[in-house]
Scaffold this motif. Structure first.
Motif, PDB file in Angstrom:
ATOM      1  N   ARG A   8       0.822  -1.199  -0.033  1.00 15.21           N
ATOM      2  CA  ARG A   8      -0.080   0.073  -0.029  1.00 15.21           C
ATOM      3  C   ARG A   8       1.000   1.158   0.033  1.00 15.21           C
ATOM      4  O   ARG A   8       1.761   1.242   0.612  1.00 15.21           O
TER       5      ARG A   8
ATOM      6  N   HIS B 215       0.829  -4.657   4.269  1.00 14.21           N
ATOM      7  CA  HIS B 215      -0.009  -4.780   5.337  1.00 14.21           C
ATOM      8  C   HIS B 215      -0.216  -5.961   5.855  1.00 14.21           C
ATOM      9  O   HIS B 215      -0.473  -6.997   5.076  1.00 14.21           O
TER      10      HIS B 215
ATOM     11  N   ASP C 214      -8.116  -5.666   6.831  1.00 13.28           N
ATOM     12  CA  ASP C 214      -9.083  -4.365   7.310  1.00 13.28           C
ATOM     13  C   ASP C 214     -10.411  -4.837   6.832  1.00 13.28           C
ATOM     14  O   ASP C 214     -10.755  -5.356   5.811  1.00 13.28           O
TER      15      ASP C 214
ATOM     16  N   HIS D 171     -12.735   1.796  10.221  1.00 15.43           N
ATOM     17  CA  HIS D 171     -12.440   0.241   9.937  1.00 15.43           C
ATOM     18  C   HIS D 171     -11.621  -0.630  11.085  1.00 15.43           C
ATOM     19  O   HIS D 171     -11.128   0.069  12.024  1.00 15.43           O
TER      20      HIS D 171
ATOM     21  N   HIS E  49      -8.990  -3.091  12.080  1.00 11.27           N
ATOM     22  CA  HIS E  49      -7.760  -3.889  11.435  1.00 11.27           C
ATOM     23  C   HIS E  49      -7.477  -5.083  12.519  1.00 11.27           C
ATOM     24  O   HIS E  49      -7.398  -5.049  13.612  1.00 11.27           O
TER      25      HIS E  49
HETATM   26 ZN   LIG Z   1      -5.186  -2.435   8.743  1.00 11.77          ZN
END
Ligand SMILES: [Zn+2]
Length: 214
Positions: free
Chosen positions: A62, A82, A86, A172, A174
């Motif tokens: 990302r 990542h 998510d 969101h 994680h």
């Molecule tokens: Zn995340």
């Protein structure tokens, strides 16, 4: 044992839509540059897909973290892979324990781009110890926690935070799984550099495979 959904179980499986937030998705434009642009992108995506939860991101490369000094004090080793999944969904959504376990640690990580309120739980799955990390929660989710507090599969852990309290992101969860916490408490790296990917991808298994859903 099959996991309980980590988000409100009233959200049907069919409402989960996989989203690509990687550097190779040209349609992102500058959607990851701030929380409101990101939310606009996700809202349009979910409308088009007729979904409620946009999910994805395990080992995704990302272009999201390089602006945060917190992630990259050393430009030689840019952290851009990542390590969790998510789940992008509205603030206030309930977050649930996928398996029974106990509270390991928690923190309110307030640096821009960090987890905001985060909880780590410890589980034992078929004799293997695994930790789960829930990042970007509401501040209220941290109330009443104590070390070793037991949770049963499907117990409510907390709720998703707003961008004002979650580190500055569109709302969101994680969600990350970790075998060896390496002494971390209330924290664990959620992104890593390319050179560290072999270690972290072994130590942080694919949550979707472990949860057996989506
Ligand atoms: Zn995340």
């Amino acid at each position: 044992m099959q996991a309980h959904p980590v988000l409100d179980p009233r959200i049907p499986q069919s409402a989960y839509k996989k989203v690509d937030l990687s550097v190779s998705n040209a349609s992102l434009g500058d959607a990851l540059s701030d929380a409101s642009r990101c939310q606009e992108f996700l809202t349009a995506f979910l409308r088009q897909e007729n979904g409620l939860v946009a999910w994805g991101g395990y080992l995704e490369k990302r272009d999201l973290y390089r602006d945060f000094e917190h992630f990259n004090p050393d430009s030689e080793h840019t952290r851009e892979y990542h390590l969790g999944i998510d789940f992008w969904v509205y603030a206030g959504t309930g977050v649930y324990a996928p398996w029974s376990g106990v509270v390991h640690s928690w923190a309110h990580r307030t640096a821009p781009g960090d987890y905001g309120p985060v909880i780590l739980m410890e589980h034992r799955l078929e004799n293997t110890k695994v930790y789960s990390l829930f990042g970007h929660l509401s501040i209220a989710s941290l109330k009443g926690l104590s070390r070793g507090k037991p949770f049963r599969r499907g117990d409510l852990i907390g709720h998703l935070g707003t961008w004002e309290e979650n580190g500055g992101y569109a709302p969101h969860l994680h969600f990350q799984l970790i075998y060896d916490l390496g002494g971390f408490r209330g924290d664990y790296p959620g992104v890593c550099s390319f050179s560290d990917l072999p270690f972290y991808s072994r130590n942080c298994p694919d949550p979707i495979e472990m949860l057996q859903y989506c």
